[in-house]
Each structure stands twice: as C-alpha cells, then as structure tokens.
Design a protein around this motif. Structure first.
Motif, short mmCIF file in Angstrom:
data_model
loop_
_atom_site.label_atom_id
_atom_site.label_comp_id
_atom_site.label_asym_id
_atom_site.label_seq_id
_atom_site.Cartn_x
_atom_site.Cartn_y
_atom_site.Cartn_z
N THR A 74 0.83 -1.19 0.00
CA THR A 74 0.00 0.00 0.00
C THR A 74 0.87 1.25 0.00
OG1 THR A 74 -1.49 -1.27 1.40
CG2 THR A 74 -2.01 1.04 1.10
N GLU A 75 1.93 1.21 0.81
CA GLU A 75 2.77 2.40 0.90
C GLU A 75 3.41 2.70 -0.45
OE1 GLU A 75 6.15 2.25 3.43
OE2 GLU A 75 5.94 4.35 4.03
N LYS A 76 3.78 1.65 -1.16
CA LYS A 76 4.40 1.86 -2.47
C LYS A 76 3.47 2.64 -3.37
CE LYS A 76 7.30 -2.09 -3.25
NZ LYS A 76 7.09 -3.44 -3.54
N ASP A 77 2.20 2.20 -3.39
CA ASP A 77 1.25 2.88 -4.27
C ASP A 77 0.99 4.31 -3.83
OD1 ASP A 77 -0.64 -0.12 -4.96
OD2 ASP A 77 0.89 0.91 -6.14
N ILE A 78 0.93 4.52 -2.54
CA ILE A 78 0.72 5.89 -2.06
C ILE A 78 1.90 6.77 -2.47
CG2 ILE A 78 0.46 7.34 -0.03
CD1 ILE A 78 -1.00 5.19 1.35
N ASP A 79 3.10 6.22 -2.32
CA ASP A 79 4.28 6.99 -2.71
C ASP A 79 4.25 7.35 -4.19
OD1 ASP A 79 6.59 5.36 -0.42
OD2 ASP A 79 5.40 7.20 -0.25
N LYS A 80 3.87 6.34 -5.01
CA LYS A 80 3.81 6.61 -6.46
C LYS A 80 2.87 7.76 -6.74
CE LYS A 80 4.68 2.03 -8.27
NZ LYS A 80 3.96 0.82 -8.53
N PHE A 81 1.71 7.70 -6.07
CA PHE A 81 0.74 8.77 -6.26
C PHE A 81 1.32 10.10 -5.82
CE2 PHE A 81 -3.05 11.15 -6.42
CZ PHE A 81 -3.13 11.87 -5.25
N PHE B 168 1.65 13.43 -7.92
CA PHE B 168 0.85 14.55 -7.46
C PHE B 168 1.69 15.80 -7.26
CE2 PHE B 168 -2.78 16.48 -5.54
CZ PHE B 168 -2.29 17.28 -4.53
N ASP B 169 2.87 15.63 -6.66
CA ASP B 169 3.74 16.78 -6.45
C ASP B 169 4.12 17.42 -7.77
OD1 ASP B 169 5.49 15.49 -3.53
OD2 ASP B 169 3.86 16.94 -3.74
N LEU B 170 4.40 16.55 -8.75
CA LEU B 170 4.75 17.05 -10.08
C LEU B 170 3.61 17.89 -10.64
CD1 LEU B 170 7.44 15.93 -11.12
CD2 LEU B 170 6.18 14.86 -12.95
N PHE B 171 2.41 17.34 -10.52
CA PHE B 171 1.23 18.03 -11.03
C PHE B 171 1.07 19.37 -10.34
CE2 PHE B 171 -2.97 19.19 -12.00
CZ PHE B 171 -3.57 19.56 -10.80
N LYS B 172 1.21 19.35 -9.00
CA LYS B 172 0.98 20.57 -8.22
C LYS B 172 1.93 21.66 -8.67
CE LYS B 172 0.81 21.92 -3.43
NZ LYS B 172 1.37 21.61 -2.16
N LYS B 173 3.20 21.28 -8.85
CA LYS B 173 4.18 22.29 -9.26
C LYS B 173 3.82 22.86 -10.62
CE LYS B 173 8.38 20.98 -6.81
NZ LYS B 173 8.25 19.55 -6.48
N SER C 40 -5.64 7.20 -12.29
CA SER C 40 -5.26 5.78 -12.24
C SER C 40 -4.42 5.49 -11.00
CB SER C 40 -4.52 5.38 -13.50
OG SER C 40 -3.32 6.11 -13.59
N SER C 41 -3.54 6.42 -10.62
CA SER C 41 -2.73 6.19 -9.41
C SER C 41 -3.61 6.14 -8.18
CB SER C 41 -1.70 7.28 -9.21
OG SER C 41 -1.06 7.59 -10.39
N VAL C 42 -4.62 7.00 -8.15
CA VAL C 42 -5.50 7.03 -6.98
C VAL C 42 -6.25 5.71 -6.86
CG1 VAL C 42 -7.50 8.13 -5.93
CG2 VAL C 42 -5.78 9.53 -7.03
N SER C 43 -6.85 5.29 -7.97
CA SER C 43 -7.65 4.07 -7.85
C SER C 43 -6.79 2.85 -7.60
CB SER C 43 -8.54 3.88 -9.07
OG SER C 43 -7.79 3.98 -10.23
N LYS C 44 -5.52 2.92 -8.03
CA LYS C 44 -4.62 1.80 -7.76
C LYS C 44 -4.45 1.61 -6.25
CE LYS C 44 -0.89 -0.48 -9.99
NZ LYS C 44 0.18 -0.66 -8.99
N ILE C 45 -4.37 2.73 -5.53
CA ILE C 45 -4.22 2.63 -4.07
C ILE C 45 -5.40 1.86 -3.49
CG2 ILE C 45 -4.08 3.92 -1.90
CD1 ILE C 45 -2.92 6.24 -3.37
N GLY C 46 -6.60 2.24 -3.95
CA GLY C 46 -7.79 1.57 -3.43
C GLY C 46 -7.78 0.09 -3.73
N LYS C 47 -7.37 -0.25 -4.95
CA LYS C 47 -7.36 -1.68 -5.32
C LYS C 47 -6.34 -2.44 -4.50
CE LYS C 47 -9.07 -1.30 -10.02
NZ LYS C 47 -8.47 -0.31 -10.93
#
Lengths: 391, 390
Positions: free
Chosen positions: B7-14, B18-23, B82-89
């Motif tokens: 789970t942590e791996k997927d959260i980190d990926k997201f 996300f940081d990239l997007f925010k910047k 897709s990254s978000v829903s991956k966390i849920g899965k």
C-alpha cells in the motif's frame, strides 16, 4: 508467533486505510470538477475579452486595461479555488501515508515500539467501537488523551452524529442535504435513503392534514420512483384517505413514531457503506474471538476459577456464555502457585495427596524441606513430591 | 507486513505524480497571470501609441495560451486518477474487508449484554486512571456503576502516582491498614515501602542521621525474614557522612527500587481486592488479536470445502488457538492417547512411572489384570494408578 507475519493487520486494519482512501478519492473527484469548471470559466472569460476588443467602438486602451484587470482577478480567484481543492487532496493523501507508516511500526525490531503499538491498537479499536455505539464524546475524549485522533475515523462519525441528532428531533433537512452531497455514491450503492426521506416528508404533510401539499409533494418526488418502490408509493397514497389516528395496517405503521428510528438506522447503515466501514466494530469481533479462545470448562466451574483469567471475571463470564469453547489438542498445565506453565523448565511435581504444582513453585513455598499444599493445607516433605511426565 | 509495504508503495507513487502536477499547475497559472499583468502594464504605459490590431493580436495570443494551459492542467490531473484508484485496489487486495464473517455466535445480542460490555469498558478506564473518559461513558451509556470498585481504582491510582512522585506515605498507611491481609498473601509490600522511606531519609543528608536510626525501629518485624536486606540498610548509616554515591550501597538509591515498589503495590493491591492485575478487557482483546487470523483462515478452508456443519454443530472452536504463554490461565490436560480433554468423569491419572493419561485411556489399555505404560516399559496393575489434580 502469528503476530509477526502481519496476519492480524490484514484482518483488522481494512477500515484504517480504506476510509482515508475514500476521502482522497472523493476530494480527487471534487478537485477534478473544480479544475474543469475553472477551465470552462477562464475560456469563457477570455472569449468575452476577445469579442469585446474586436468591436472597434469599445477598443480604447482604458477599457481594455479595465477588462484585463477583470481577467487578472478571475485568474487569481481560479488559482485560489484550485489551490484549495488541491490542498484538500494533498492532506488526504498525507493522512493515508501517516496511517500506513503507523501500521508498519507493528513489525519494528525494537520490542518497546511493538508493545506501545499494540497498546495504541487496543485504544484505536476501543475508540472505533465507542463511535460505532454512538458514544461520541467519550470516543473523542479518549482519542485526544491517547493522541490518536488522526489514526481513528472520527470525522465520518461526527458528521453522522449531527445528522442523527436532527433526525431524533424529527427534522429531515440535514439528512436530505447529506443525501444531496453524496448523491452519486448513493446511487452507485443503490441506496433507498433519499426515497425514504421524501416518503417521510409526505407522511408528515398528511399528519398535519395538508393533503393538497402532500399531493403536490408526491407529484414532485414519487413520479420518478423506481419499480421497487412502487409498493410503498401506493401505500403512501392510500394514506391520504385515512387520518393520523388510524388503526389499520399498513397505515398505522406508516404514521408511527418508530419510523423515525428506522430512518436513523437506515442513515447510519448507508453512512457506513458509503465510507466502506463495516457495520460491526472490529473491536467487538476481536473480543469475541479472544473470549472464545480463552473459554475453558474450568471458567464455569466454581472450584477452579482463576483470578487472572478474563473469562472467569463476572462480566465476561456472562458475556462469553453463548460462545464456543476453546479447542485444546495439546496439554498445557499451569502451576497455581506461580501462575507459570509447567514444562521441562518447571517440572510438574505431584504431592502425595495427588495435587500437582510446578517445581519452582514448590521450592518457593518450602520452609526447611516442608511444604504446605495450598489447596488442601496438608503438610508434606518436599522430597516426597514425584515428577510427572505430561506428554 | 507485505500488505502495508504494498500500500505504501502505491501511495508513494501517487505522491510523486501529485507533487509534479501541483508544481506544474502553480507554475502554469503564475505564468499566465504574469503575462496578463505584463500586457496590462504595457497598455497602460503606452496609451498614446495604442494600436488596436496589435492589442488584438496580443490578447488573442494570450487567450490561446490560456486555453491550452488550462486544458493541459486539467488533463494532467485526470492522469492522476489511475494512481489514486490503484491505491484503493491494493488496499482491497491486501486487507480483509469482512472479518465479521469469522464469528459463529454473537455476544452483543441484546441490551443487557451491551450494558455488560459498557461496564467492562468503564472498569478498564477507571483502572488506568482515565477518570473523565469513564465518567463520560457513564453519562452517554446511562450506566449504573457499583461505586466500590470505582473508588478502589481511584484510590490505587492515587497511591501509584504518589509513588511516582517518590512519596511513600500514602502507600505506607494503606499497607499498614491492611497488614493482616497482606501477610496472608505473603506480600513483601510493607517491608519494601519502609525500606524506601528509610532510604529517602538517609538521602536527605547526614543531619537526618538520628531520624534514620529512629525509623529503623520499624524493621523489627521484618528483621527475621529479610535479615540480609536489613543488614544492608543499616550498613548505609556508615556512609552517611561521606555520601552514599561512592559507597557499596549506591545501587539502593536507583530508580529500580521505586519501580519495583510500584509494581509490587499494584500487584498486591489487586490481589487483596480480588481483582485481576491486568485489565480483563485488554487481555481478552490481546487473545483475540492472535485468535482472529487463525479463525479467519479456518473459515476460509471451511467455506471452500463446504463443510460448514463443523462450525455450527460443535460448541467448541474447530481449531487450536496459539496463545501467548502469559495467557494460559487454566490447566488443560488433553489425553495424549484419546486426544480429548479430561473431565470430572474422566480425570487424569498418574501411572507408577510418572506418565499421565486419562482414566478412559487407562481402562482401554488394561489387558488381563495388568496395564503397560504406552511410553515406557513399566508394567503395573490398574489400581496403582493415582488420580492427579492440576
């Protein structure tokens, strides 16, 4: 030991992670909507500027500058709104990360960390259970005492509490607003709640004898009812004929006060489903499993109660009655002097009267080679104790 | 642990995406705002050289740029989906969403059992000193609580915190009041507390020498049983003038004695009051944390093989639960031959050689008038077997 493999995490911690994830999901979709809306607004805004500039009549620098100022304001406001939505997403994602990192401590190599973690887990589950029971104040107090407010799903229950209180006061507005906020998720879950609320509004209108208003209400909300709800719609329409003091079923049930309790329970259930919370508190499930695993026939035998055994204590003795007993394929004998297990390190010794104690316990009680059997109060020589072999 | 790591791996990926997007989002918007501000400044500063066409060009250029930028940002955000829903899965795959299916019977079946559990929780809170939480629970759950154990816990907790502040007096008066009961339980509490008091007098300095000697009279009743300890304590008097830090008795002044006194007090106080030392709520929960995975696993197996009769027909769990050694409170003897638990009607018996089996097993092993132990070559007659009591 099974705990190190993390199997208990697998069993118990679904809610701990799924709930903040669902919040992240919700905020993600909200942010997407916000961004799309801002895109739309900005495009429109720029288009307007272009159009106004193209008409020669209004094309003078002062006007253009004014328009550009307007554009700048709109851009700044768009930036602010987007930042808020994105910030909310970020805080949700951070919460998910925080919880996962907390759960990882379970496998820490430092024993003190693991002990603290287990104690925190106990209190996390207790707070969750208190929230499930509706004891919100107690739960929040305990959570703040133990500094675990971020690790428990209190928010879900607090919004629920306000709605539940309003339902207890027979007011439907908060609940309807909640349904509106969560409309798309509720539709996906095929929830009946909104229909039930509209039905109750209809019933209340009939109760005040505002029959015309009731009909108008019905026209507005029941015409789009789905086939599964037709039966209830028909009954409700029939209610128009009777007054509020009718004794005929099903109209009596429709008018009764207990419908409010039913609505409150339905709301609670839908709230759990929405947030992927189980209906049962994990604490209760775990407690049941534990009591069953500890339950022995001796717990229900007056002569062999143990002070430390939880199932022997009066409250849990009663609670554990309907549970199955623990299964024991392996012998495990406990010395009643020290409370320790008797095994090759603490050999079981039998005194001549047949009572068995651990070697260490007997040595502890012995004075000058003589020991007094704690259960029969008879004296024996320590040397008369015989070693037993329990396979 | 794997569950958390995945789970942590997927959260980190997201988070990275996300940081990239925010910047990017902030950057784009800032550039856009700057451009518009610049254009506005240019226009306001050069009002005389205002040219409609140029302005138009500039503005339409800006519009195109703005539109493109906004659309780009919006689609960048969509990519995150897709990254978000991956966390849920991943969470769904790695964690059990329905552990409730493990239980065959329920304990909280009606109001009275709810009340029992609430009372148990309340007792736990008082035990650990969370008094306000307990009172809040009493109010919200409308409990009627027996005031005796409430006051007991409050008193015990008060004394423990006074010990934590290195103040022995409360504890000492409590122990002296209950001297007989403590002696019956073979408790060493009173001696330990007197010892601490004596040591703290000595610690105050050499001026308190007389007081220390006077206080040592309290050790009279303990002198026989704890002779070595008392001698050590008296020995401390020798070093009072030089200071005890360098004496051979310096370890008597460490924290450990205070910790030991607290533990002894808690243990003995609970024993005298007929309470368990540990909270039964916590003990049961701990046992449950070990029982739950085993029960879930067996439930899976049962469902797969569709032998659900095993669960409902027995009043016993279908499988052994591996509990911690500290959680075996009762002796359980399972006959190694017949593999069942001994009962009053079928008690455990000891053979002459010391091996223990159940009486039913003994009866089965009899051949003629002799019985041979199944574990060693010793023979005996059945009547030589003696019943044992664990």
């Amino acid at each position: 030991m099974s705990t190190y493999s993390g199997m208990d995490l697998r069993a118990q911690e679904y809610g701990t992670l799924k709930v903040p994830y669902e919040m992240l999901n919700k905020r993600f979709r909200l942010a997407q909507k916000t961004l799309d809306r801002e895109v739309h607004n900005l495009t429109g805004c720029f288009k307007e500027v272009e159009e106004r500039c193209s008409t020669a009549a209004t094309a003078n620098p002062g006007e253009v500058v004014l328009m550009l100022n307007g554009v700048i304001e709109k851009l700044k406001s768009a930036k602010r709104k987007a930042s808020d939505a994105i910030g909310a997403e970020e805080s949700s994602s951070k919460l998910c990360k925080l919880r996962v990192q907390h759960l990882k401590l379970h496998a820490s190599p430092t024993p003190n960390v693991v002990t603290d973690w287990k104690e925190t887990r106990f209190y996390r589950m207790v707070v969750d259970h208190l929230l499930h029971c509706g004891f919100y104040d107690t739960a929040l107090k305990l959570a703040s005492y133990r500094n675990i407010t971020e690790l428990v799903n209190a928010d879900v229950f607090i919004t629920a509490r306000n709605v539940e209180q309003s339902l207890e006061n027979k007011q439907l507005e908060l609940c309807l607003a909640w349904c509106h906020d969560n409309r798309s998720r509720l539709r996906k879950l095929k929830s009946n709640l909104e229909f039930t609320l509209h039905l109750q509004q209809f019933i209340e209108l009939v109760r005040c004898n505002d029959l015309l208003g009731a009909v108008k209400h019905a026209r507005k909300y029941f015409s789009t009812a789905e086939s599964s709800q037709f039966e209830e719609v028909k009954q409700a329409m029939g209610l128009l004929v009777f007054n509020s003091t009718t004794h005929l079923s099903p109209y009596k049930e429709l008018m009764s006060e207990s419908r409010w309790k039913f609505i409150k329970e339905q709301f609670r259930y839908e709230n759990y489903r929405l947030h992927q919370l189980g209906e049962l508190s994990i604490f209760k499930v775990t407690l049941q499993a534990g009591l069953s695993g500890l339950k022995t026939h001796q717990c229900y035998d007056k002569t062999s109660k143990s002070l430390e055994c939880p199932v022997c204590s009066p409250i849990f003795n009663k609670l554990a009655e309907p549970l199955p007993f623990a299964h024991c394929a392996q012998s495990r004998i406990v010395c009643c002097i020290t409370g320790d297990l008797m095994n090759e390190n603490n050999h079981p010794m039998m005194l001549p009267n047949g009572y068995v104690y651990g070697e260490k316990g007997l040595h502890k009680l012995a004075r000058d080679g003589v020991v007094v059997c704690p259960r029969s109060s008879k004296e024996f020589n320590l040397s008369s104790a015989q070693k037993l072999y329990v396979m | 642990m794997e569950s958390c790591v995945n789970t942590e791996k997927d959260i980190d990926k997201f988070e990275i995406k996300f940081d990239l997007f925010k910047k990017q989002h902030e950057h784009n918007l800032d550039i856009l705002i700057n451009d518009v501000v610049q254009l506005k400044n240019v226009l306001s500063n050069s009002q005389d050289t205002f040219c409609v066409d140029e302005t138009m060009k500039a503005i339409s250029g800006l519009c195109k740029k703005a539109r493109a930028s906004a659309i780009k940002v919006s689609s960048l955000h969509k990519d995150l989906h897709s990254s978000v829903s991956k966390i849920g899965k991943t969470i769904d795959r790695n964690f059990d969403s329905n552990c409730g299916r493990v239980n065959v019977s329920e304990i909280l079946i009606d109001d009275s059992s709810h009340k029992l559990l609430n009372t148990a929780m309340c007792e736990h809170f008082y035990r650990y000193g969370y008094n306000t939480v307990a009172e809040s629970l009493i109010m919200e759950a409308q409990l009627e609580v027996d005031p005796t154990w409430k006051h007991t816990f409050i008193e015990i907790n008060k004394i423990i915190s006074s010990l934590q502040n290195k103040n022995v007096d409360l504890a000492l008066s409590w122990a002296m009041d209950r001297r007989e009961k403590l002696i019956k339980e073979k408790s060493q509490l009173e001696f330990k507390l007197h010892r601490l008091k004596f040591l703290s007098i000595i610690n105050n300095g050499k001026e308190f020498q007389d007081e220390a000697v006077a206080y040592s009279r309290n050790f009279q009743s303990f002198a026989l049983e704890h002779s070595l300890e008392v001698q050590k304590l008296m020995g401390c008097l020798i070093y009072m003038h030089q200071g005890l830090a360098n004496s051979p008795y310096s370890d008597l002044f460490s924290e450990e004695l205070w910790n030991e006194a607290r533990r002894t007090f808690a243990y003995d106080a609970c024993r005298i009051m007929g309470l368990s030392v540990h909270s039964p709520l916590m003990s049961s929960f701990t046992a449950g944390c070990q029982a739950l995975p085993t029960l879930l696993a067996i439930r899976c197996v049962i469902e797969q093989r569709q032998t659900s009769g095993v669960l409902t027909n027995n009043d016993e769990l279908p499988i052994d639960i591996d509990l911690d050694n500290s959680q075996h409170y009762h002796s359980v003897f399972a006959c190694p031959i017949l593999k069942n638990q001994t009962t009053d009607k079928n008690p455990p018996v000891k053979l002459v050689c010391g091996h223990v089996i159940s009486r039913d097993a003994l009866t089965k092993l009899v051949s003629g008038s002799k019985v041979k132990c199944p574990y060693c070559p010793v023979e005996q007659s059945p009547s030589d077997a003696k019943q044992v009591y664990f």
